[in-house]
Write a protein that holds these residues in place. Structure first.
Motif, PDB file in Angstrom:
ATOM      1  N   GLY A 301       0.789  -1.218   0.000  1.00 20.92           N
ATOM      2  CA  GLY A 301       0.000   0.000   0.000  1.00 20.92           C
ATOM      3  C   GLY A 301       0.823   1.271   0.000  1.00 20.92           C
ATOM      4  O   GLY A 301       0.297   2.353  -0.255  1.00 20.92           O
ATOM      5  N   ASP A 302       2.131   1.191   0.270  1.00 21.68           N
ATOM      6  CA  ASP A 302       2.965   2.381   0.395  1.00 21.68           C
ATOM      7  C   ASP A 302       4.026   2.498  -0.694  1.00 21.68           C
ATOM      8  O   ASP A 302       4.838   3.411  -0.654  1.00 21.68           O
ATOM      9  N   THR A 303       4.066   1.586  -1.649  1.00 20.20           N
ATOM     10  CA  THR A 303       5.082   1.604  -2.700  1.00 20.20           C
ATOM     11  C   THR A 303       4.405   1.505  -4.060  1.00 20.20           C
ATOM     12  O   THR A 303       3.597   0.602  -4.288  1.00 20.20           O
ATOM     13  N   VAL A 304       4.746   2.437  -4.946  1.00 19.81           N
ATOM     14  CA  VAL A 304       4.189   2.449  -6.303  1.00 19.81           C
ATOM     15  C   VAL A 304       5.342   2.380  -7.291  1.00 19.81           C
ATOM     16  O   VAL A 304       6.284   3.179  -7.213  1.00 19.81           O
ATOM     17  N   LEU A 305       5.279   1.424  -8.207  1.00 16.37           N
ATOM     18  CA  LEU A 305       6.296   1.247  -9.246  1.00 16.37           C
ATOM     19  C   LEU A 305       5.663   1.590 -10.583  1.00 16.37           C
ATOM     20  O   LEU A 305       4.620   1.035 -10.933  1.00 16.37           O
ATOM     21  N   VAL A 306       6.297   2.473 -11.340  1.00 18.06           N
ATOM     22  CA  VAL A 306       5.640   3.106 -12.485  1.00 18.06           C
ATOM     23  C   VAL A 306       6.483   2.989 -13.746  1.00 18.06           C
ATOM     24  O   VAL A 306       7.708   3.094 -13.694  1.00 18.06           O
ATOM     25  N   THR A 307       5.802   2.770 -14.884  1.00 18.21           N
ATOM     26  CA  THR A 307       6.422   2.913 -16.198  1.00 18.21           C
ATOM     27  C   THR A 307       5.923   4.206 -16.818  1.00 18.21           C
ATOM     28  O   THR A 307       4.714   4.390 -16.982  1.00 18.21           O
ATOM     29  N   LEU A 308       6.839   5.102 -17.145  1.00 15.18           N
ATOM     30  CA  LEU A 308       6.490   6.391 -17.718  1.00 15.18           C
ATOM     31  C   LEU A 308       6.436   6.296 -19.241  1.00 15.18           C
ATOM     32  O   LEU A 308       7.089   5.434 -19.844  1.00 15.18           O
ATOM     33  N   PRO A 309       5.703   7.170 -19.884  1.00 17.27           N
ATOM     34  CA  PRO A 309       5.696   7.186 -21.355  1.00 17.27           C
ATOM     35  C   PRO A 309       7.032   7.657 -21.910  1.00 17.27           C
ATOM     36  O   PRO A 309       7.801   8.345 -21.226  1.00 17.27           O
ATOM     37  N   ARG A 310       7.300   7.320 -23.147  1.00 15.10           N
ATOM     38  CA  ARG A 310       8.606   7.622 -23.741  1.00 15.10           C
ATOM     39  C   ARG A 310       8.839   9.115 -23.900  1.00 15.10           C
ATOM     40  O   ARG A 310       9.964   9.578 -23.889  1.00 15.10           O
ATOM     41  N   ASN A 311       7.772   9.900 -24.053  1.00 18.57           N
ATOM     42  CA  ASN A 311       7.927  11.338 -24.259  1.00 18.57           C
ATOM     43  C   ASN A 311       7.871  12.124 -22.949  1.00 18.57           C
ATOM     44  O   ASN A 311       7.677  13.330 -22.947  1.00 18.57           O
ATOM     45  N   GLN A 312       8.055  11.429 -21.830  1.00 14.52           N
ATOM     46  CA  GLN A 312       7.971  12.083 -20.524  1.00 14.52           C
ATOM     47  C   GLN A 312       9.078  13.116 -20.348  1.00 14.52           C
ATOM     48  O   GLN A 312      10.232  12.887 -20.712  1.00 14.52           O
ATOM     49  N   THR A 313       8.723  14.268 -19.778  1.00 13.13           N
ATOM     50  CA  THR A 313       9.703  15.291 -19.434  1.00 13.13           C
ATOM     51  C   THR A 313       9.881  15.332 -17.924  1.00 13.13           C
ATOM     52  O   THR A 313       9.066  14.783 -17.174  1.00 13.13           O
ATOM     53  N   ALA A 314      10.944  16.010 -17.479  1.00 15.93           N
ATOM     54  CA  ALA A 314      11.223  16.080 -16.047  1.00 15.93           C
ATOM     55  C   ALA A 314      10.176  16.892 -15.302  1.00 15.93           C
ATOM     56  O   ALA A 314       9.862  16.618 -14.137  1.00 15.93           O
ATOM     57  N   ASP A 315       9.627  17.907 -15.981  1.00 19.49           N
ATOM     58  CA  ASP A 315       8.635  18.756 -15.332  1.00 19.49           C
ATOM     59  C   ASP A 315       7.373  17.952 -15.017  1.00 19.49           C
ATOM     60  O   ASP A 315       6.855  17.228 -15.859  1.00 19.49           O
ATOM     61  N   GLY A 316       6.907  18.098 -13.838  1.00 15.19           N
ATOM     62  CA  GLY A 316       5.669  17.442 -13.447  1.00 15.19           C
ATOM     63  C   GLY A 316       5.836  16.109 -12.771  1.00 15.19           C
ATOM     64  O   GLY A 316       4.854  15.542 -12.271  1.00 15.19           O
ATOM     65  N   LEU A 317       7.063  15.560 -12.729  1.00 14.48           N
ATOM     66  CA  LEU A 317       7.249  14.249 -12.111  1.00 14.48           C
ATOM     67  C   LEU A 317       6.985  14.284 -10.603  1.00 14.48           C
ATOM     68  O   LEU A 317       6.432  13.338 -10.038  1.00 14.48           O
ATOM     69  N   VAL A 318       7.368  15.383  -9.963  1.00 13.29           N
ATOM     70  CA  VAL A 318       7.108  15.487  -8.527  1.00 13.29           C
ATOM     71  C   VAL A 318       5.601  15.528  -8.274  1.00 13.29           C
ATOM     72  O   VAL A 318       5.086  14.863  -7.365  1.00 13.29           O
ATOM     73  N   ALA A 319       4.884  16.296  -9.095  1.00 18.57           N
ATOM     74  CA  ALA A 319       3.428  16.349  -8.939  1.00 18.57           C
ATOM     75  C   ALA A 319       2.799  14.987  -9.195  1.00 18.57           C
ATOM     76  O   ALA A 319       1.855  14.568  -8.508  1.00 18.57           O
TER      77      ALA A 319
END
Length: 441
Positions: A301-319
């Motif tokens: 419940g406390d750990t999330v593992l994520v695959t990001l899209p290929r066009n992901q930028t650094a901005d917004g990752l914290v959000a």
């Protein structure tokens, strides 16, 4: 001239008269004492005409609606409905074919269905479990255990198992022992146990209600206060129960308070919803199509593992990370752009650590919150925000300057609780593993 009776004849006559008199008195008394029960229903019961569904047509599962009767009148009516005299063969054993996580969700769905429907009664729970399995194999019902038990849960009326939509799950919580016993019944049913008495029954109800669907089904048995039914005609025969169920069980958020399996799944559903919302917002903020599809899995419940899209930028990752973590006081969020390297469990191996694209950790109890980027993928002006992987760093000399939170970062990225420096120095393997994800100055 009449011949007088002999003494013997007089005795016989007297005995006959006494016998007739006794019968005249005792006969009516016996009739009154053993009078047949007269079933009286104060309100006329109007059920739809019974219909035998042909084999070419899958029968429709009607929402549960009851005739407006008092419990006493319902019992009286149910007593007039005869049991079927046709054969009542036992169902075939069922063996769940899914993976461990799906089996855990199926077991807890089954346990909840049997416990809330039958109460803490093993006999009744076994009967309900058999009905769930019968429905699972029948084309008229959902193809998963959880789907069968929680069919119609989104409706205030019309759910197939009343506990799933009448608020019972929030009004009453079973004891640990009751829940354990229900899970034992569920586990046995999913591993081949058969409750022969209910045969191929797909419906049941308590004897103090009369559902409208009753007229098109055959009444086959009673278990305590529950009456069990199967469809009339071909759809109630063993040949109709040949469907192969699915092995991927859905997450039932209603069960999160009872079931660890569904709690973890609910956390994943919540995280995926937050990720989807954040990724769409990020896409529109950048003026692009909202194609930033994000897939996630949850270790707990406390750990999330994520695959990001290929066009992901650094901005917004914290959000993205903070939305996925929600209000949890402790949360780990780890993301990869390479789906082949995305972890599905922790601790991470060296290849997963080297490919890690972004990491966020929050521990409000220690007043700690930190975000780290893979600076080979996402350029950062501040080098202390970069993950230094094993590919660029083979060892950390004890005298090397390290950021104040480097030890914590190593622990959070590897998923292994940080050991003391003395223990680390005595184990070369431990030292190199910790160095695989360290923050530079």
């Amino acid at each position: 001239m009449t011949k007088p009776l002999s003494p013997r004849g007089t005795t016989v006559l007297r005995a006959t008269i006494v016998g007739i008199s006794a019968l005249a008195i005792l006969g009516p008394a016996l009739v009154v004492a053993n009078a047949p029960t007269i079933v009286h229903v104060s309100k006329r019961v109007k059920l739809p005409p019974g219909r035998v569904v042909p084999q070419a047509e899958v029968p429709q599962v009607e929402p549960v609606k009851f005739v407006d009767l008092t419990p006493d009148d319902a019992r009286a009516f149910n007593a007039t409905v005869p049991f079927s005299t046709a054969p009542n063969p036992a169902a075939r054993p069922f063996l769940f074919a899914g993976g461990a996580e799906d089996l855990a969700r199926a077991t807890d769905c089954m346990a909840a269905g049997t416990l809330y429907e039958a109460g803490d009664d093993t006999l009744g729970e076994r009967a309900v479990a058999q009905v769930v399995l019968n429905r699972l194999r029948h084309p008229a019902f959902p193809k998963t255990v959880c789907g069968v038990v929680f069919e119609g849960q989104d409706r205030s009326t019309g759910c197939q198992f009343s506990f799933s939509c009448d608020g019972a799950l929030t009004r009453w919580h079973p004891t640990d022992d009751a829940w354990r016993r229900a899970r034992e019944v569920a586990a046995a049913a999913l591993n081949g146990a058969v409750f022969k008495q209910v045969g191929y029954a797909t419906h049941y109800h308590t004897d103090w209600v009369v559902p409208y669907w009753q007229s098109s089904l055959d009444k086959i048995t009673a278990v305590n206060t529950h009456l069990f039914f199967r469809w009339s005609g071909w759809w109630g025969t063993p040949s109709a129960f040949g469907r192969h169920p699915e092995t991927i069980e859905p997450v039932i958020t209603q069960l999160a308070a009872l079931s660890d399996a569904h709690k973890i799944g609910a956390a994943l559903v919540e995280a995926n919803a937050a990720l989807a919302e954040a990724s769409v917002a990020m896409g529109f903020a950048a003026g692009t199509e909202a194609e930033a599809s994000v897939t996630a899995s949850a270790v707990d419940g406390d750990t999330v593992l994520v695959t990001l899209p290929r066009n992901q930028t650094a901005d917004g990752l914290v959000a993205l990370a903070t939305q996925a973590c929600g209000d949890k006081p402790f949360c780990r969020f780890m993301a990869w752009t390479d789906a082949t390297k995305t972890a599905t469990s922790i601790p991470l191996d060296l290849a997963q650590m080297a490919a890690l694209s972004f990491s966020y950790m929050r521990d409000r109890g220690s007043n700690y919150e930190r975000s780290l980027w893979n600076c080979r993928q996402f350029k950062r002006a501040d080098p202390t925000q970069c993950i230094v992987t094993r590919a660029t760093m083979t060892a950390v000399p004890q005298s090397s300057p390290v950021a104040p939170n480097a030890a914590a970062a190593a622990g959070e990225l590897s998923g292994v609780r940080q050991k003391s420096s003395a223990a680390a120095s005595s184990s070369p393997t431990q030292t190199s593993s910790s160095a695989a994800a360290t923050v530079t100055k």
